[in-house]
Design a protein around this motif. Structure first.
Motif, mmCIF file in Angstrom:
data_model
loop_
_atom_site.group_PDB
_atom_site.id
_atom_site.type_symbol
_atom_site.label_atom_id
_atom_site.label_comp_id
_atom_site.label_asym_id
_atom_site.label_seq_id
_atom_site.Cartn_x
_atom_site.Cartn_y
_atom_site.Cartn_z
ATOM 1 N N ARG A 199 -20.572 -2.223 45.742
ATOM 2 C CA ARG A 199 -20.764 -1.346 46.911
ATOM 3 C C ARG A 199 -21.310 -2.154 48.065
ATOM 4 N NH1 ARG A 199 -23.545 4.334 45.312
ATOM 5 N NH2 ARG A 199 -22.723 4.914 47.323
ATOM 6 N N VAL A 200 -22.156 -3.118 47.736
ATOM 7 C CA VAL A 200 -22.759 -3.909 48.800
ATOM 8 C C VAL A 200 -21.666 -4.641 49.568
ATOM 9 C CG1 VAL A 200 -24.248 -5.880 49.310
ATOM 10 C CG2 VAL A 200 -24.964 -4.185 47.624
ATOM 11 N N LYS A 209 -18.005 5.924 51.423
ATOM 12 C CA LYS A 209 -18.523 6.227 50.092
ATOM 13 C C LYS A 209 -17.454 5.888 49.076
ATOM 14 C CE LYS A 209 -21.718 9.772 51.468
ATOM 15 N NZ LYS A 209 -21.934 11.215 51.622
ATOM 16 N N ILE A 230 -30.688 13.358 43.376
ATOM 17 C CA ILE A 230 -30.222 12.212 44.148
ATOM 18 C C ILE A 230 -28.703 12.096 44.071
ATOM 19 C CG2 ILE A 230 -30.211 9.672 43.991
ATOM 20 C CD1 ILE A 230 -33.382 10.458 43.369
ATOM 21 N N GLU A 265 -26.922 14.584 46.407
ATOM 22 C CA GLU A 265 -26.842 14.076 47.779
ATOM 23 C C GLU A 265 -25.951 12.845 47.857
ATOM 24 O OE1 GLU A 265 -28.312 15.480 50.675
ATOM 25 O OE2 GLU A 265 -28.347 17.069 49.172
ATOM 26 N N ILE A 275 -26.394 9.917 46.684
ATOM 27 C CA ILE A 275 -27.165 8.728 47.046
ATOM 28 C C ILE A 275 -27.063 7.657 45.968
ATOM 29 C CG2 ILE A 275 -29.509 7.860 47.434
ATOM 30 C CD1 ILE A 275 -30.144 10.622 48.713
ATOM 31 N N ALA A 328 -38.884 4.262 41.450
ATOM 32 C CA ALA A 328 -37.775 3.628 42.166
ATOM 33 C C ALA A 328 -36.536 4.511 42.100
ATOM 34 C CB ALA A 328 -37.465 2.252 41.588
ATOM 35 N N VAL A 329 -35.849 4.581 43.224
ATOM 36 C CA VAL A 329 -34.618 5.357 43.342
ATOM 37 C C VAL A 329 -33.504 4.404 43.762
ATOM 38 C CG1 VAL A 329 -33.443 7.136 44.687
ATOM 39 C CG2 VAL A 329 -35.827 7.467 44.000
ATOM 40 N N ALA A 380 -30.163 3.401 45.556
ATOM 41 C CA ALA A 380 -29.226 3.857 46.585
ATOM 42 C C ALA A 380 -28.044 2.887 46.535
ATOM 43 C CB ALA A 380 -29.890 3.906 47.952
ATOM 44 N N VAL A 381 -27.970 1.959 47.486
ATOM 45 C CA VAL A 381 -26.819 1.056 47.525
ATOM 46 C C VAL A 381 -27.062 -0.230 46.735
ATOM 47 C CG1 VAL A 381 -25.541 -0.438 49.126
ATOM 48 C CG2 VAL A 381 -25.802 1.966 49.633
ATOM 49 N N GLU A 382 -28.341 -0.539 46.448
ATOM 50 C CA GLU A 382 -28.645 -1.845 45.860
ATOM 51 C C GLU A 382 -28.114 -2.025 44.446
ATOM 52 O OE1 GLU A 382 -30.531 0.688 46.159
ATOM 53 O OE2 GLU A 382 -32.344 0.685 44.943
ATOM 54 N N ARG A 434 -37.022 -3.406 40.495
ATOM 55 C CA ARG A 434 -38.049 -2.927 41.424
ATOM 56 C C ARG A 434 -38.963 -1.936 40.718
ATOM 57 N NH1 ARG A 434 -34.897 -0.950 44.943
ATOM 58 N NH2 ARG A 434 -35.288 1.281 44.882
#
Lengths: 280, 280
Positions: free
Chosen positions: B83-84, B108, B167, B170, B172, B185-186, B188-190, B198
């Protein structure tokens, strides 16, 4: 009979909010007593208050004892306590602290703060919002910077607002970073600055929008979303172009410097409220 | 008349899923054509398929052209596309790719994949779930490891499940890390690995629970939540003690190795479904 001024207590965390609050309270003629946290609160707070008592994180019993002894009639919480530190177990609760933590069975900071506020109120000390005493720092306008949002930024803001409110509902965090129509970073325990920097690394070349809002169930007396010059610096580092805040529910520390810094960097700071995005 | 075997197309991303799928399809007697992505797909995929055509990220038109020319009657998507990378603009869409991206107005990945699937189907190529052809990798049991969840881990799992589903709603991310009753930690794109690491840094000494679930609106044909040995390695590094997955909706790459690795590390892998936590 001598007219004695009211004593106001500040339960102080980090940053300049406790100092700003102390300055404003002194100007208003109050006697100010601060309970300051080793390793969190700025040492210079002592210079701005009538009395400053230093405690370790978790000595909740001592907070109450000090404020009662000093006959504080009101108290406010000001400045953050590092959630990471609180969380990693570098807390040494005293007996009352332990009993409170045991009762709330949670390490969520707002749950602990709410319980502490209740304890203070049960001792006859009214807990108020520090923000009410430094109103200039809680803007209710639509825009702080010279520049407003571009259409593209406003579109990103809408995506971020919705996501940030959802994340707040779950009591996870307050901040999201949006780029290219996607939430690229969500703040949990790492804090706003870290989330902004991570979001920057994951953003497209068109830059990112940072959205920081209050949690739907947040007790704003105890813990107002707060930004300062440091936030703008992190945004510059991250290549973020706009900051979205919640009108009347965000504390801006040193607003003049924040606005100057943002203007110089070409960053827009815009404020919205719930209805603005068509949501609840 | 010669009986010709069906041609099956694999639109291939990274990792070993495309290879696993190719192996299983070949064993089932199918002719397999892969469309592989430079910089994403493993070079060794060529060894497992009848034909392998290499393209650059975004050459959606070419995917369709290749699969039509090879007379593929079915196709599956297999393996992730970073995705990155997709997001940072290292994509060179061809004409059809551009028109698709323009039409969906989104970066997306699931929106793009869904649109691409529609294009393939409009060309008479049925898009199926690769997972259906490697069923051993999509467990429907309650527990994969020797050890089950402790009561404490089950409590964390519940918090994480609820947050991860929110999450996902949405759009995310799919993964959260929970420690000490809090979402630390949530994703997202990482990506999952980064979120796990993390989370580990922000976890208490009692360790963390990793929850990875499907998004409520996810088209599972196109993008099943996937874990592999690498996930367990990151969890070890992060001091996470349990992995929570969604029953029948998670792809385990090389399950035998994943289970062995987890057992050796004392990590529990448990599977749940929506109703298990009392929610919808």
């Amino acid at each position: 009979m001598e007219q004695r001024s009211e004593t106001f207590g500040i339960v102080s965390g980090s940053g300049i909010f406790p100092i700003l609050l102390a300055q404003n309270l002194k100007q208003a003629g109050k006697r100010v007593v601060a309970v300051a946290h080793y390793g969190e609160t700025s040492h210079s707070l002592s210079d701005y208050v009538d009395r400053c008592v230093w405690i370790r994180l978790g000595q909740l019993g001592k907070i109450i004892k000090v404020l009662k002894k000093e006959r504080a009639s009101r108290a406010a919480f000001a400045g953050g306590i590092s959630r990471v530190k609180m969380f990693r177990g570098s807390v040494l609760p005293d007996r009352r602290g332990l009993s409170l933590l045991w009762r709330v069975k949670s390490v969520k900071d707002d749950v602990i703060l709410r319980a502490l506020a209740e304890e203070l109120e049960s001792e006859g000390i009214e807990v108020v919002s520090g923000a009410d005493y430094i109103k200039d720092c809680v803007p209710v306008c639509n825009q702080l910077t010279t520049r407003g949002l571009t259409e593209y930024e406003a579109f990103q803001a809408q995506i971020g607002w919705k996501a940030a409110k959802k994340i707040g509902e779950e009591d996870i965090g307050q901040t999201v970073v949006v780029s290219n129509g996607m939430v690229v970073a969500v703040e949990a325990v790492e804090g706003t600055d870290e989330a902004i920097l991570r979001g920057g690394k994951l953003s497209s070349k068109r830059g990112a929008v940072v959205v920081k809002v209050s949690k739907p169930h947040q007790d704003l007396r105890l813990d107002l979303p707060t930004i300062g010059v440091g936030t703008i610096e992190k945004m510059k580092e991250a290549g973020a172009t706009a900051l979205i805040l919640e009108k009347g529910k965000t504390m801006i520390l040193d607003p003049a410097s924040v606005i100057r810094e943002a203007d110089e960097a070409g960053i827009a700071i815009a404020l919205f409220e719930e209805g603005d995005f068509g949501g609840a």
